[in-house]
Write a protein that holds these residues in place. Structure first.
Motif, PDB file in Angstrom:
ATOM      1  N   ILE A  33      34.274  35.377  24.413  1.00  0.00           N
ATOM      2  CA  ILE A  33      33.744  36.732  24.612  1.00  0.00           C
ATOM      3  C   ILE A  33      32.349  36.627  25.221  1.00  0.00           C
ATOM      4  N   GLY A  34      31.488  35.884  24.550  1.00  0.00           N
ATOM      5  CA  GLY A  34      30.193  35.508  25.080  1.00  0.00           C
ATOM      6  C   GLY A  34      29.273  36.652  25.471  1.00  0.00           C
ATOM      7  N   SER A  35      28.317  36.337  26.323  1.00  0.00           N
ATOM      8  CA  SER A  35      27.318  37.232  26.884  1.00  0.00           C
ATOM      9  C   SER A  35      26.555  37.989  25.800  1.00  0.00           C
ATOM     10  N   ASP A  36      26.490  39.314  25.851  1.00  0.00           N
ATOM     11  CA  ASP A  36      25.597  40.058  24.960  1.00  0.00           C
ATOM     12  C   ASP A  36      26.269  41.325  24.456  1.00  0.00           C
ATOM     13  N   PRO A  37      26.386  41.481  23.121  1.00  0.00           N
ATOM     14  CA  PRO A  37      25.820  40.669  22.042  1.00  0.00           C
ATOM     15  C   PRO A  37      26.729  39.556  21.546  1.00  0.00           C
ATOM     16  N   GLY A  38      27.908  39.374  22.170  1.00  0.00           N
ATOM     17  CA  GLY A  38      28.875  38.401  21.661  1.00  0.00           C
ATOM     18  C   GLY A  38      28.392  36.970  21.661  1.00  0.00           C
ATOM     19  N   GLY A  39      27.401  36.632  22.500  1.00  0.00           N
ATOM     20  CA  GLY A  39      26.896  35.279  22.557  1.00  0.00           C
ATOM     21  C   GLY A  39      25.744  35.000  21.606  1.00  0.00           C
ATOM     22  N   ASP A  40      25.506  35.888  20.684  1.00  0.00           N
ATOM     23  CA  ASP A  40      24.431  35.729  19.704  1.00  0.00           C
ATOM     24  C   ASP A  40      25.063  35.678  18.316  1.00  0.00           C
ATOM     25  N   PHE A  41      24.916  34.562  17.610  1.00  0.00           N
ATOM     26  CA  PHE A  41      25.545  34.416  16.294  1.00  0.00           C
ATOM     27  C   PHE A  41      25.154  35.545  15.339  1.00  0.00           C
ATOM     28  N   TYR A  42      23.922  36.029  15.470  1.00  0.00           N
ATOM     29  CA  TYR A  42      23.454  37.081  14.580  1.00  0.00           C
ATOM     30  C   TYR A  42      24.138  38.421  14.874  1.00  0.00           C
ATOM     31  N   THR A  43      24.143  38.808  16.138  1.00  0.00           N
ATOM     32  CA  THR A  43      24.561  40.171  16.497  1.00  0.00           C
ATOM     33  C   THR A  43      25.965  40.239  17.083  1.00  0.00           C
ATOM     34  N   ARG A  65      30.210  41.087  28.671  1.00  0.00           N
ATOM     35  CA  ARG A  65      31.143  40.009  28.322  1.00  0.00           C
ATOM     36  C   ARG A  65      31.237  39.010  29.464  1.00  0.00           C
ATOM     37  N   ASP A  66      31.672  37.813  29.104  1.00  0.00           N
ATOM     38  CA  ASP A  66      31.902  36.775  30.118  1.00  0.00           C
ATOM     39  C   ASP A  66      33.194  36.036  29.783  1.00  0.00           C
ATOM     40  N   LEU A  67      34.300  36.763  29.904  1.00  0.00           N
ATOM     41  CA  LEU A  67      35.606  36.209  29.541  1.00  0.00           C
ATOM     42  C   LEU A  67      36.109  35.199  30.569  1.00  0.00           C
ATOM     43  N   GLY A  68      36.951  34.304  30.086  1.00  0.00           N
ATOM     44  CA  GLY A  68      37.610  33.317  30.930  1.00  0.00           C
ATOM     45  C   GLY A  68      38.321  32.300  30.062  1.00  0.00           C
ATOM     46  N   MET A  80      29.878  51.892  26.191  1.00  0.00           N
ATOM     47  CA  MET A  80      29.268  51.617  24.892  1.00  0.00           C
ATOM     48  C   MET A  80      27.828  51.128  25.050  1.00  0.00           C
ATOM     49  N   THR A  81      26.957  51.625  24.174  1.00  0.00           N
ATOM     50  CA  THR A  81      25.566  51.184  24.147  1.00  0.00           C
ATOM     51  C   THR A  81      25.341  50.283  22.940  1.00  0.00           C
ATOM     52  N   VAL A  82      24.776  49.120  23.177  1.00  0.00           N
ATOM     53  CA  VAL A  82      24.392  48.176  22.124  1.00  0.00           C
ATOM     54  C   VAL A  82      22.936  48.443  21.783  1.00  0.00           C
ATOM     55  N   HIS A  83      22.611  48.501  20.492  1.00  0.00           N
ATOM     56  CA  HIS A  83      21.247  48.841  20.073  1.00  0.00           C
ATOM     57  C   HIS A  83      20.509  47.679  19.409  1.00  0.00           C
ATOM     58  N   LEU A  84      21.197  46.921  18.569  1.00  0.00           N
ATOM     59  CA  LEU A  84      20.543  45.891  17.761  1.00  0.00           C
ATOM     60  C   LEU A  84      20.494  44.547  18.492  1.00  0.00           C
ATOM     61  N   GLY A  85      19.544  43.695  18.074  1.00  0.00           N
ATOM     62  CA  GLY A  85      19.420  42.366  18.640  1.00  0.00           C
ATOM     63  C   GLY A  85      18.857  42.408  20.050  1.00  0.00           C
ATOM     64  N   PRO A  86      18.889  41.269  20.748  1.00  0.00           N
ATOM     65  CA  PRO A  86      19.384  39.983  20.251  1.00  0.00           C
ATOM     66  C   PRO A  86      18.364  39.323  19.324  1.00  0.00           C
ATOM     67  N   VAL A  87      18.859  38.284  18.627  1.00  0.00           N
ATOM     68  CA  VAL A  87      17.997  37.488  17.760  1.00  0.00           C
ATOM     69  C   VAL A  87      17.916  36.063  18.298  1.00  0.00           C
ATOM     70  N   SER A  88      19.057  35.471  18.561  1.00  0.00           N
ATOM     71  CA  SER A  88      19.097  34.123  19.120  1.00  0.00           C
ATOM     72  C   SER A  88      20.182  34.080  20.198  1.00  0.00           C
ATOM     73  N   PRO A  89      19.928  34.723  21.336  1.00  0.00           N
ATOM     74  CA  PRO A  89      20.978  34.905  22.337  1.00  0.00           C
ATOM     75  C   PRO A  89      21.289  33.639  23.122  1.00  0.00           C
ATOM     76  N   LEU A  90      22.547  33.498  23.474  1.00  0.00           N
ATOM     77  CA  LEU A  90      22.997  32.473  24.410  1.00  0.00           C
ATOM     78  C   LEU A  90      23.788  33.191  25.501  1.00  0.00           C
ATOM     79  N   ALA A  91      23.076  33.688  26.483  1.00  0.00           N
ATOM     80  CA  ALA A  91      23.695  34.435  27.569  1.00  0.00           C
ATOM     81  C   ALA A  91      22.839  34.304  28.815  1.00  0.00           C
ATOM     82  N   ASP A  92      23.502  34.308  29.947  1.00  0.00           N
ATOM     83  CA  ASP A  92      22.809  34.348  31.231  1.00  0.00           C
ATOM     84  C   ASP A  92      23.464  35.442  32.070  1.00  0.00           C
ATOM     85  N   PRO A  93      22.708  36.354  32.640  1.00  0.00           N
ATOM     86  CA  PRO A  93      21.269  36.545  32.482  1.00  0.00           C
ATOM     87  C   PRO A  93      20.893  36.857  31.027  1.00  0.00           C
TER      88      PRO A  93
END
Length: 373
Positions: A283-293, A230-233, A197-210
């Motif tokens: 779920i976290g990471s990108d885009p799951g770690g961004d409230f907007y996206t 994703r960064d599941l655990g 899957m390819t994500v296209h939109l965002g990020p806007v206010s990401p909380l992810a590393d890297p």
């Protein structure tokens, strides 16, 4: 676009409850409340037993039902966007139209009086798109966080099989964020139906590393093609989303303000986290770690099916007194007027009809006709 760090700090404090409940304590409450929902159904002018739909936990959906749901999601991902390409160049698919809608309204639908009703309508609209635009005959499944709290990666939702919502991201070296610990992934999702899957939109206010690459537009609507990460655990669900905590949330919160605040993680108790925040940052990471996206990850919809289920169960414990009630303001950061039951919920990018909040508080009235099992 303002940083969400302050808002997220407000949204990540909740009383950390202790003690264990039976494995099906929440289901017991769901069963108990069904009598009240059935009574409301009998009075409904828009919903009846013949067209009532049943939403089930992903692990309870047969394999062929899961495959049908996955196929419909993939259909939305490959169907063209209905939005303006010049205004929203990153909206490449019908699926992206839902992400755009969430980005546009994020600051007025979290930590607000419409949080529960807005996301109920939004999730239902997604379910309707799967059914009406992609030939899906089932309902929106949900994620029972407590069932899989000890190890989300081993759940049928995230086990990486062909009947899952794909697995974890590739394990890469990464650091904790200000919200959650570094868990077992962090990289691109490489297993299951959404591995490419390819994500296209965002990020806007990401909380992810890297950190994900910056969007070419500050509003997040530019095309920023990248992989789903994703960064599941178990670091968050095992502490903040166990069955005992979910059951205590339902039985221990008698008013809508306390219930929704603690559910959203806005309770202001100690240094803990509520189930909504815990699930998102599991779920976290990108885009799951961004409230907007965050809707950019297809697991978002199971997550919010689970949130809507908890609200439905809470309502059903005293349904006549827990439907036409809301609490909170109209801005995530605490400003704005008090929310009113007559305020509009407008998601016209993805659903044509504008409803007032008062029309979205019952799962068997207004546009809705479903229950949870």
């Amino acid at each position: 676009m303002p940083s969400l760090y302050k808002g997220l700090c407000l949204l990540t404090s909740v009383l950390c409850l202790t003690g264990e409940a039976s494995a099906d304590a929440v289901t017991d409450l769901q069963t108990k409340g069904r009598t009240a929902i059935n009574a409301q159904l009998a009075k409904s002018t828009t919903c009846n037993a013949a067209n009532l739909m049943v939403r089930k936990e992903w692990g309870d959906v047969p394999a062929d039902g899961r495959r049908a749901y996955i196929k419909a999601v993939q259909c939305l991902l490959t169907s063209p966007s209905k939005l303006s390409a010049s205004q929203f160049p990153g909206a490449k698919s019908r699926y992206d139209d839902f992400v755009v809608t969430h980005i546009q309204q994020t600051l007025s639908i979290h930590g607000t009086g419409n949080f529960l009703s807005w996301h109920r309508y939004f999730t239902w609209a997604y379910e309707q798109a799967l059914r009406n635009e992609c030939g899906y005959n089932g309902t929106q499944p949900y994620w029972d966080y407590g069932r899989w709290a000890a190890d989300p990666e081993k759940s049928p939702i995230f086990d990486g099989s062909d009947t899952s919502m794909s697995g974890n991201g590739k394990k890469v070296s990464h650091q904790a964020t200000s919200i959650g610990p570094a868990q077992n992934g962090g990289g691109c999702v490489e297993t299951g139906p959404f591995a490419n899957m390819t994500v296209h939109l965002g990020p806007v206010s990401p909380l992810a590393d890297p950190a994900p690459p910056r969007n070419p537009r500050s509003d997040g609507f530019g095309d920023n093609s990248r992989c789903l990460r994703r960064d599941l655990g178990p670091g968050l669900t095992s502490k903040y989303a166990t069955t005992s905590i979910l059951a205590s949330l339902i039985t221990g919160r008698k008013d809508i303000g306390t219930f929704q605040n603690d559910l959203q993680s806005a309770g202001g108790f100690g240094g803990g986290m509520g189930v909504h925040g815990a699930a998102h940052f599991t779920i976290g990471s990108d885009p799951g770690g961004d409230f907007y996206t965050s809707p950019g990850d297809p697991a978002f919809w199971l997550l919010h099916g689970g949130i809507d289920r908890l609200w439905t169960i809470w309502q059903s414990q005293d349904l006549p007194n827990r439907m036409q009630v809301i609490a909170g303001g109209t801005s995530m950061m605490g400003g704005g007027a008090a929310q009113k039951l007559t305020d509009n919920v407008d998601i016209s990018n993805v659903a044509g009809k504008v409803y007032q909040i008062k029309d979205l508080v019952s799962v068997v009235d207004g546009p809705f006709c479903y229950v949870y099992e």
